[in-house]
Design an enzyme around this catalytic site. Structure first.
Site, PDB file in Angstrom:
ATOM      1  CE1 TYR A 148     -21.434  22.456  12.724  1.00  0.00           C
ATOM      2  CE2 TYR A 148     -21.143  20.948  10.880  1.00  0.00           C
ATOM      3  CZ  TYR A 148     -21.066  22.220  11.404  1.00  0.00           C
ATOM      4  OH  TYR A 148     -20.591  23.242  10.628  1.00  0.00           O
ATOM      5  NE  ARG A 197     -13.679  20.031  14.219  1.00  0.00           N
ATOM      6  CZ  ARG A 197     -13.585  20.314  12.927  1.00  0.00           C
ATOM      7  NH1 ARG A 197     -12.793  21.297  12.515  1.00  0.00           N
ATOM      8  NH2 ARG A 197     -14.258  19.636  12.024  1.00  0.00           N
ATOM      9  NE  ARG A 221     -37.654  27.437  23.940  1.00  0.00           N
ATOM     10  CZ  ARG A 221     -37.430  28.688  24.320  1.00  0.00           C
ATOM     11  NH1 ARG A 221     -38.056  29.192  25.368  1.00  0.00           N
ATOM     12  NH2 ARG A 221     -36.572  29.437  23.663  1.00  0.00           N
ATOM     13  CG  HIS A 273     -33.307  30.182  27.992  1.00  0.00           C
ATOM     14  ND1 HIS A 273     -34.663  30.193  27.772  1.00  0.00           N
ATOM     15  CD2 HIS A 273     -32.768  30.983  27.049  1.00  0.00           C
ATOM     16  CE1 HIS A 273     -34.939  30.965  26.731  1.00  0.00           C
ATOM     17  NE2 HIS A 273     -33.802  31.463  26.270  1.00  0.00           N
ATOM     18  CE  LYS A 282     -17.648  20.887  11.805  1.00  0.00           C
ATOM     19  NZ  LYS A 282     -17.672  21.960  10.830  1.00  0.00           N
ATOM     20  CD  GLU A 314     -13.838  30.184  10.646  1.00  0.00           C
ATOM     21  OE1 GLU A 314     -13.248  29.114  10.414  1.00  0.00           O
ATOM     22  OE2 GLU A 314     -14.492  30.389  11.690  1.00  0.00           O
ATOM     23  CG  LEU A 357     -14.060  24.849  13.168  1.00  0.00           C
ATOM     24  CD1 LEU A 357     -15.024  24.717  14.328  1.00  0.00           C
ATOM     25  CD2 LEU A 357     -14.612  24.135  11.953  1.00  0.00           C
TER      26      LEU A 357
HETATM   27  C1  LIG Z   1     -16.587  27.991   9.882  1.00  0.00           C
HETATM   28  C2  LIG Z   1     -15.766  26.874   9.331  1.00  0.00           C
HETATM   29  N1  LIG Z   1     -14.447  27.055   9.139  1.00  0.00           N
HETATM   30  C3  LIG Z   1     -13.659  26.084   8.640  1.00  0.00           C
HETATM   31  C4  LIG Z   1     -14.192  24.852   8.287  1.00  0.00           C
HETATM   32  C5  LIG Z   1     -13.293  23.781   7.779  1.00  0.00           C
HETATM   33  O1  LIG Z   1     -13.107  22.824   8.792  1.00  0.00           O
HETATM   34  P1  LIG Z   1     -12.676  21.328   8.453  1.00  0.00           P
HETATM   35  O2  LIG Z   1     -11.385  21.405   7.719  1.00  0.00           O
HETATM   36  O3  LIG Z   1     -12.511  20.693   9.783  1.00  0.00           O
HETATM   37  O4  LIG Z   1     -13.759  20.768   7.613  1.00  0.00           O
HETATM   38  C6  LIG Z   1     -15.549  24.609   8.481  1.00  0.00           C
HETATM   39  C7  LIG Z   1     -16.121  23.315   8.130  1.00  0.00           C
HETATM   40  O5  LIG Z   1     -17.305  23.100   8.184  1.00  0.00           O
HETATM   41  C8  LIG Z   1     -16.362  25.637   9.024  1.00  0.00           C
HETATM   42  O6  LIG Z   1     -17.675  25.453   9.219  1.00  0.00           O
END
Ligand SMILES: Cc1ncc(COP(=O)(O)O)c(C=O)c1O
Length: 285
Positions: free
Chosen positions: A31, A50, A102, A104, A149, A181, A205
């Site tokens: 997403y 991304r 379904r 895997h 993501k 993070e 991320l």
């Molecule tokens: C785990 C994580 N880290 C960092 C971010 C920040 O990312 P962005 O600046 O691309 O929104 C997000 C955003 O949802 C996130 O889910």
């Protein structure tokens, strides 16, 4: 409210996903969330790249160039839903599609991914920004590809709920004593007048806001290292800290697990970078 689902623009209540969708069954999808200020999607190209990196990383068969078409879809949704003024966000999700029975393993070649895009009004957390955010720590129990993501967000959900339960704004992941993070944000800290944030790699991320903040810091002559810092440093030596994301912008972090960070107030470097980001977003003065 109109949304986009698999090529059609339909009212939100008619946008239905089959129970066989692999996003529902396996969390098998990725997403994006993009910020929209006065009708303009912020850093749409970076989000599209991304998204492409994500589907390629998961080997989801999204047609070439579709990620850029989705930016055009987002622009149409912004216009048709009357979101061309003020603030909004766009949510995009791509899953590996819906196939029974379904299994895997991947579905048969040619299975069409499910593609959803929605746009909605957004109220930025400016009141929290004024006083600064409390954060709580949470063990980083995530998998080894946090750079993708994916919609598999259970640890993030639990970390954020731990924050909400404590009356805080964000849960911050800690792995082996290191701050990785936040549940939905990148974490920055100021130590010895130097800005630090965890390096890119499979532990975090590649946040779009992180990239923009690093660019702004370079423009402002702020010394920055993409270097991890420990939770002890955040609790002790850090003079400032902030979170950064598409929806939080630059958000001062003023306490961790109830103890003040620095003097417990938003710091000067944080404010400078926050103002610079607001201008980049088109929400500054
Ligand atoms: C785990 C994580 N880290 C960092 C971010 C920040 O990312 P962005 O600046 O691309 O929104 C997000 C955003 O949802 C996130 O889910």
């Amino acid at each position: 409210m109109l949304v986009y689902l698999n090529g059609d623009y339909v009212p939100r209540e008619r946008a239905l996903i089959p129970v066989d969708d692999r996003g529902f069954l396996f969390g098998d999808g990725i997403y994006e969330v993009t910020r929209v200020v006065r009708g303009r999607p912020f850093e749409a190209g970076r989000h599209a790249r991304r998204l492409r990196r994500g589907v390629d990383g998961l080997r989801i068969d999204l047609p070439t160039g579709m990620e850029d078409e989705l930016t055009a879809v987002a622009e149409r949704l912004i216009a048709e839903n009357g979101l061309g003024d003020g603030e909004a966000t766009v949510y995009m999700q791509v899953t590996r599609g819906a196939v029974a029975p379904r299994t895997h393993q991947f579905p048969p070649a040619g299975t069409r991914p499910t593609v959803y895009v929605g746009a909605q009004r957004f109220a930025p957390p400016d009141a929290v920004r004024e006083r600064g955010a409390a954060v709580v720590t949470y063990p980083d129990i995530r998998w080894g590809r946090c750079d993708l993501k994916t919609v598999n967000l259970l640890p993030n959900v639990l970390a954020k709920q731990a924050a909400v339960d404590a009356g805080a704004f964000e849960g911050v992941f800690v792995r082996d004593g290191t701050v990785t993070e936040g549940a939905q944000t990148t974490v920055f800290a100021v130590l010895d007048d130097t800005l630090l944030t965890h390096p890119l790699g499979e532990r975090i991320l590649p946040s779009v806001t992180r990239e923009v903040v690093l660019e702004l810091a370079a423009e402002l002559g702020i010394t920055t290292y993409e270097e991890a810092f420990t939770i002890d440093e955040l609790r002790g030596a850090a003079t400032e800290a902030f979170l950064a994301s598409t929806t939080a912008d630059v958000m001062p972090a003023v306490s961790v697990d109830g103890a003040p960070i620095g003097d417990g107030r938003p710091g000067a470097m944080t404010r400078t970078l926050g103002d610079a980001l607001a201008r980049r977003l088109g929400r500054g003065d």
